[in-house]
Design an enzyme around this catalytic site. Structure first.
Site, PDB file in Angstrom:
ATOM      1  N   ASP A  39       0.835  -1.210   0.000  1.00 40.87           N
ATOM      2  CA  ASP A  39       0.000   0.000   0.000  1.00 40.87           C
ATOM      3  C   ASP A  39       0.865   1.253   0.000  1.00 40.87           C
ATOM      4  OD1 ASP A  39      -2.261  -1.540  -0.004  1.00 40.87           O
ATOM      5  OD2 ASP A  39      -2.741  -1.238   2.118  1.00 40.87           O
TER       6      ASP A  39
ATOM      7  N   ASP B 278      -2.321  -3.070  -8.682  1.00 42.55           N
ATOM      8  CA  ASP B 278      -1.157  -2.261  -9.066  1.00 42.55           C
ATOM      9  C   ASP B 278      -1.312  -1.724 -10.489  1.00 42.55           C
ATOM     10  OD1 ASP B 278      -1.007  -4.827 -10.138  1.00 42.55           O
ATOM     11  OD2 ASP B 278       1.160  -4.778 -10.296  1.00 42.55           O
TER      12      ASP B 278
END
Length: 220
Positions: free
Chosen positions: A65, A92
């Site tokens: 994160d 992602d």
């Protein structure tokens, strides 16, 4: 204030504060309408971090994160001062829309962003990670039928870039047999997922046993 807050939450990714997939698709719908109305061209890119899963698995989800937030800030900082929209599409994966842009100019912008990612070093604890990104690019013009076609084309080109060795940019071409094959696979996977969710699979089985009954019991 509450209305503005709810609107922001509905259209933005909570982690990176970039716009989310739904809002990105709405922007694509808008520019596709522009392309058909005034014959303009726009460039859409689908960016996928190559080493994210390795970092996520080895350093933990919190580190993943943290990396996504850094990447979002980096890309936002490197964007040119033109009509550019940056989105987090999920995981992602990032989306980029460059409005009123020719193919070569768009590829130059995408390459600059990929180079910026490549120069970043992400450190967590004693580990330091190098990053690269694979990108699929689609030129949006009046010939493209739908937003779905834009996204599937960009995804197919991105996947082809990964299969070709990662850390590269590929442009989707409608007559590219490799990318069309990839689009076909994606469509078939979607059909399989839908069939599973609708419980439409039937399992057939057949006993295999020797014709010669004296050969012993070798039933399968």
């Amino acid at each position: 204030d509450m209305h503005n807050q709810l609107t922001h939450q509905a259209t933005h990714d909570e982690l990176t504060s970039l716009i989310n997939r739904k809002e990105f698709e709405r922007q694509l719908q808008r520019v596709l309408a522009l392309a058909k109305r005034n014959d303009s061209k726009h460039v859409v890119a689908y960016m996928d971090l190559d080493q994210f899963k390795v970092i996520n698995n080895s350093a933990g989800h919190d580190a993943g994160d943290e990396l996504l937030v850094k990447i979002a800030a980096l890309l936002r900082d490197k964007l040119p001062d033109v009509n550019v929209t940056l989105a987090r599409l999920g995981g992602d994966e990032f989306g980029l829309l460059i409005e009123n842009c020719e193919r070569d100019t768009g590829i130059t912008v995408v390459k600059q962003l990929c180079d910026a990612v490549k120069q970043l070093r992400f450190s967590k604890g004693t580990q330091s990670y190098a990053l690269t990104a694979s990108c699929g690019v689609v030129v949006v013009d009046k010939e493209i039928e739908s937003v779905t076609r834009i996204l599937s084309g960009a995804d197919a080109a991105c996947f082809a870039a990964k299969e070709a060795g990662r850390d590269r940019i590929l442009v989707y071409e409608a007559d590219d047999t490799v990318m069309e094959h990839r689009r076909g696979i994606m469509a078939f996977v979607s059909q399989i997922d839908r069939a599973i969710s609708e419980d439409r699979f039937v399992l057939n089985c057949q006993k295999i046993e020797p014709i010669d009954k004296n050969s012993g019991d070798h039933t399968h």
